[in-house]
Enzyme design. Sequence first.
Site, short mmCIF file in Angstrom:
data_model
loop_
_atom_site.label_atom_id
_atom_site.label_comp_id
_atom_site.label_asym_id
_atom_site.label_seq_id
_atom_site.Cartn_x
_atom_site.Cartn_y
_atom_site.Cartn_z
N ASP A 148 0.84 -1.21 0.00
CA ASP A 148 0.00 0.00 0.00
C ASP A 148 0.87 1.26 0.00
OD1 ASP A 148 -2.35 1.44 0.01
OD2 ASP A 148 -2.75 1.15 2.15
N HIS B 144 2.22 3.53 -9.26
CA HIS B 144 2.02 2.08 -9.39
C HIS B 144 3.22 1.45 -10.12
CE1 HIS B 144 -1.87 2.22 -7.61
NE2 HIS B 144 -2.40 2.97 -8.57
N LEU C 111 10.53 -20.77 -5.53
CA LEU C 111 9.66 -19.84 -4.81
C LEU C 111 8.24 -19.87 -5.35
CD1 LEU C 111 9.39 -17.32 -2.81
CD2 LEU C 111 9.75 -15.91 -4.84
C1 IPE Z 1 -5.36 -2.74 -0.13
O1 IPE Z 1 -5.06 -1.39 -0.31
C2 IPE Z 1 -5.36 -3.43 -1.46
C3 IPE Z 1 -4.06 -3.54 -2.13
C4 IPE Z 1 -2.92 -3.20 -1.62
C5 IPE Z 1 -4.12 -4.11 -3.44
P1 IPE Z 1 -6.19 -0.28 -0.44
O2 IPE Z 1 -5.48 1.01 -0.58
O3 IPE Z 1 -7.16 -0.65 -1.49
O4 IPE Z 1 -6.93 -0.40 0.97
P2 IPE Z 1 -7.77 0.68 1.78
O5 IPE Z 1 -8.81 1.21 0.86
O6 IPE Z 1 -6.83 1.75 2.23
O7 IPE Z 1 -8.32 -0.08 2.96
C1 IPE Z 2 -1.64 0.28 -3.38
O1 IPE Z 2 -1.40 1.64 -3.42
C2 IPE Z 2 -1.87 -0.30 -4.74
C3 IPE Z 2 -3.26 -0.69 -5.01
C4 IPE Z 2 -4.24 -0.67 -4.14
C5 IPE Z 2 -3.58 -1.11 -6.36
P1 IPE Z 2 -2.59 2.70 -3.36
O2 IPE Z 2 -2.93 3.08 -4.76
O3 IPE Z 2 -3.70 2.22 -2.53
O4 IPE Z 2 -1.86 3.91 -2.65
P2 IPE Z 2 -2.51 4.95 -1.65
O5 IPE Z 2 -3.11 4.17 -0.53
O6 IPE Z 2 -3.54 5.70 -2.43
O7 IPE Z 2 -1.37 5.79 -1.21
MG MG Z 3 -4.11 2.39 -0.55
#
Ligand code: IPE
Ligand code: IPE
Ligand code: MG
Length: 240
Positions: A16, A33, A127
């Site tokens: 995240d 990303h 792995l």
């Molecule tokens: C969790 O992250 C999902 C992934 C890392 C793919 P999110 O950014 O979607 O989660 P929330 O919305 O903060 O809970």
């Molecule tokens: C995690 O990073 C990747 C996915 C959920 C696909 P985020 O896109 O949720 O990043 P933040 O939480 O907005 O910083």
């Molecule tokens: Mg996120």
Amino acid sequence: MTEKKLLPQHVAVIMDGNGRWAQKNKVSRLSGHNAGMLAMKEIIKKADIMGIKYLTVYAFSTENWKRSAEEVGGIFGLLVKYVASELAELNENNVKVSVLGDWRAVPGAAADSIEKALKTTANNDGLRFNIALNYGSRQEITRAVRKISSLVSEGCMMPDEISEETISRFLYTGEENEYIPDPDLIIRTSGEERISNFLLWQCAYSELAFTDSLWPDFTPDEFESIVEEYTGRSRRFGGR
Ligand code: IPE
Ligand code: IPE
Ligand code: MG
């Protein structure tokens, strides 16, 4: 170097913070990303070198469809790019790729890339790299309940034969992926301290680790030090 027998067998990562990293660096969310993808590559290598057997990454949740079409399309585009550039090396390194989630429902080009990755690495025994993609734990459990209900209604199983093992068997981590053990350690980056619908059944006794690092800034060294810290924890599984 951590002693092999103390190592977690299965580490799962909630990757995240890509969006916040992008904001911090004044680039597009998609660039965030992309940076996250590069970080992931390094963590796979590190886990392999350390001798961890299963690495699971949360790449796209069933709730992530709520994001803009541009972001969602961009994420799946990156997946196609990643498979095209990395599959040969993963295969050379004997990595076996699995996908947890309803991956057949993702955009066609991404689903095709996944199919190719699964086929190419199917016979590898190094792995185990599991990608949770279009994955949601509640969806996974609902799906398992449906499968079990069908068996019961066909008369192939009695209700009182349904055990915890039956439920585990029909999860994505069950029979269809040769039984991936429950994660020993779940790491979440970006300072958020929640599970966000990830491996709810399987995390019953997982150790949790949270770090403020945004995912693209997360390094193999930090991964190793979290694993190292894990090895000092006392896991009791309800015993004394
Ligand atoms: C969790 O992250 C999902 C992934 C890392 C793919 P999110 O950014 O979607 O989660 P929330 O919305 O903060 O809970
Ligand atoms: C995690 O990073 C990747 C996915 C959920 C696909 P985020 O896109 O949720 O990043 P933040 O939480 O907005 O910083
Ligand atoms: Mg996120």
